[in-house]
Design an enzyme around this catalytic site. Structure first.
Site, PDB file in Angstrom:
ATOM      1  N   ASP A 307      -3.927  11.552 -46.225  1.00 14.09           N
ATOM      2  CA  ASP A 307      -3.456  11.576 -44.682  1.00 14.09           C
ATOM      3  C   ASP A 307      -4.589  11.289 -43.854  1.00 14.09           C
ATOM      4  O   ASP A 307      -5.919  11.037 -44.298  1.00 14.09           O
ATOM      5  CB  ASP A 307      -2.647  12.550 -44.645  1.00 14.09           C
ATOM      6  N   ASP A 309      -6.601  13.234 -40.712  1.00 14.23           N
ATOM      7  CA  ASP A 309      -6.409  14.504 -39.893  1.00 14.23           C
ATOM      8  C   ASP A 309      -7.530  14.477 -38.799  1.00 14.23           C
ATOM      9  O   ASP A 309      -8.471  13.897 -38.921  1.00 14.23           O
ATOM     10  CB  ASP A 309      -7.081  15.555 -40.846  1.00 14.23           C
ATOM     11  N   ASP A 397      -2.326  14.348 -39.385  1.00 14.69           N
ATOM     12  CA  ASP A 397      -2.299  15.823 -39.113  1.00 14.69           C
ATOM     13  C   ASP A 397      -3.082  15.908 -37.372  1.00 14.69           C
ATOM     14  O   ASP A 397      -4.101  15.457 -37.797  1.00 14.69           O
ATOM     15  CB  ASP A 397      -2.912  16.627 -39.815  1.00 14.69           C
TER      16      ASP A 397
END
Ligand code: DCT
Ligand code: MG
Length: 472
Positions: A307, A309, A397
């Site tokens: 992912d 961040d 995120d």
């Protein structure tokens, strides 16, 4: 940060909701977290002792996890207790006290955690750990009808039958022997690590274990408990789950299945950069002097991640949360927000930092799946040849700390095991408590301010280490 890894690995964060968080009021001993082993003790005695300890200001965890500091067992046989503990999910076993009920009763009597003495310890005898003493011969193993590993032995027996059907005696025998060994274990295999010392588990058996252990948890929003429940209901594939009318997927799991292919594929540096541009545009359209920083694996110099961040905040203390919700709205209006879970801040600056590695921080944050167009990425998307969609889903995120906590969040979210050890070093060597929110000096009984990561390293008396040297 989400739970769907590219390759089976420990979940990034356990959601407070999944682990029944122990009550917090009246807690007196923040540093001590008990776990009472139910086996032999029994459920009603365990709940009585739990209430007793909590009434005296102890924290008693309902679930065994890495936050536990003192495991208390009654009448358990040391070897089977340790076999059970080592077969479990905890990674911090070496730093946990595994104690007899005598420590507990002494502490209840004193009204505080007493010093651990040798007489309190439940020590496994110096002979090799129970796993390495599992014989390769069934005639030297005790195998009751209590099969703690039915998940795996069912699969082994199906594979054994199929090899038998094809007259492949060797593999057939191998899977039957592997099934037989797992049936004798007094605990459930939770991951590959604990099977290393077991006999009769060849490469194929280990692959099957790894596949099953991660079969469903690789779906975003599906944790080990849900995966186990689905597997025990005989579901063996994603299509089984999707076809099962009685299963109601929550929003997160629906997105997980919908975008499974994309979000199981690694995110490249170029894709992360493209996402950085998208978030940067959104953030600065709303607050021109906003602060946006890439963290996580990419900040440590990784070429790929599961992912991306970011920290998003504003120099005006207290405005960060509104900035985050405005960014989310902007992404939604741009039509690229495929999934969003927003968590408002529950940060309480009076609370001491928690050393719980797995605890999620309390800052406002959101877990997103964004649509990334091929045209936005230098060199194009990392997609499979046959994929002509021209876009992919990516997990992002965003965390929004107040600007005076920025340095602690940056350090924490730049992560990896380095951060865990930084916290452990602070606690064990400096009597300080460090987490994503703050650094507290227990000797001086005060919080230590920091505007940069270097300030924090200086408080800890440590030489500063660059993010790309923290890939511990
Ligand atoms: N983190 C945290 N609190 C947690 C778990 C993680 O502060 N309870 C931090 C540590 C790293 C950072 O968040 C990002 O988490 P991940 O994306 O899981 O780690 P990563 O190093 O970025 O891994 P990947 O490259 O696979 O995304
Ligand atoms: Mg990451």
């Amino acid at each position: 940060m989400f739970h769907a890894p590219i390759v089976p690995r420990a979940r990034k964060r356990s959601r407070p909701a999944e682990a029944s968080a122990p009550r917090r009021e009246g807690v007196k001993f923040e540093d001590v977290r008990l776990y009472l082993v139910e086996r032999k003790m029994g459920r009603s005695r365990r709940s009585f002792l739990t209430e007793l300890a909590r009434s005296k200001g102890f924290i008693v965890e309902d679930v065994l996890s890495d936050v536990v500091t003192h495991v208390v067992s009654e009448d358990s046989q040391a070897s089977s207790l340790w076999a059970w503990l080592k077969g479990g999910p905890v990674k911090n076993l070496p730093v946990m006290h595994v104690l007899d009920i005598s420590w507990f009763t002494d502490s209840m009597r004193e009204g505080k955690p007493v010093a651990v003495e040798t007489r309190h310890l439940i020590q496994v005898s110096t002979t090799p750990t129970p796993m390495s003493t599992v014989s390769q011969y069934a005639c030297q193993r005790r195998t009751t009808t209590q099969n703690n590993n039915k998940i795996f032995t069912d699969a082994f027996e199906v594979l054994a039958e199929s090899h038998e059907f094809n007259d492949m005696e060797g593999p057939c025998l191998a899977f039957r022997r592997a099934a037989s060994v797992l049936k004798s274990l007094p605990w459930t295999v939770q991951n590959l690590r604990v099977t290393e010392d077991l006999p009769c588990l060849g490469e194929h058996s280990m692959c099957v274990i790894e596949l099953i252990a991660s079969l469903f948890t690789s779906v975003f929003g599906v944790g080990p408990k849900t995966a186990e429940k689905w597997y025990r209901r005989g579901l063996r594939s994603f299509s089984d789950v999707l076809a099962e009318p009685s299963i109601h997927l929550n929003r997160m799991q629906q997105s997980g299945f919908l975008h499974y292919g994309d979000i199981s594929r690694a995110v490249s540096k170029a894709e992360a950069q493209a996402l950085g541009n998208i978030i940067d545009e959104a953030v600065h359209a709303i607050t021109p002097d906003a602060i946006l920083t890439l963290t996580g694996g990419f900040r440590r110099g990784k070429d790929f991640g599961h992912d991306v961040d970011f920290i998003v905040t504003t120099p005006q203390l207290g405005k960060e949360e509104r900035l985050l919700t405005s960014v989310i709205d902007r992404l939604k209006h741009q039509g690229i927000l495929l999934y969003c879970e927003y968590q408002a801040s529950t940060f309480d600056e009076s609370k001491l930092p928690s050393h719980r590695f797995e605890a999620m921080d309390h800052f406002a944050k959101c877990f997103l799946i964004l649509r990334l167009e091929d045209s936005q990425v230098d060199g194009g998307l990392q997609t499979a040849e046959e994929d002509r969609r021209g876009w992919r889903a990516v997990r992002v995120d965003l965390v929004s700390p107040p600007v005076d906590r920025y340095a602690f969040t940056l350090l924490g979210w730049s992560g990896s095991r380095f951060e865990r050890d930084l916290r452990r070093f602070a606690r064990m060597e400096r009597r300080m408590l460090l987490d994503n929110h703050a650094l507290y000096d227990k000797t001086k009984k005060e919080f230590l301010a920091a505007t940069t990561e270097k300030d924090i390293f200086a408080h800890l008396g440590l030489e500063y280490i660059e993010p790309w040297q923290r890939n511990a």
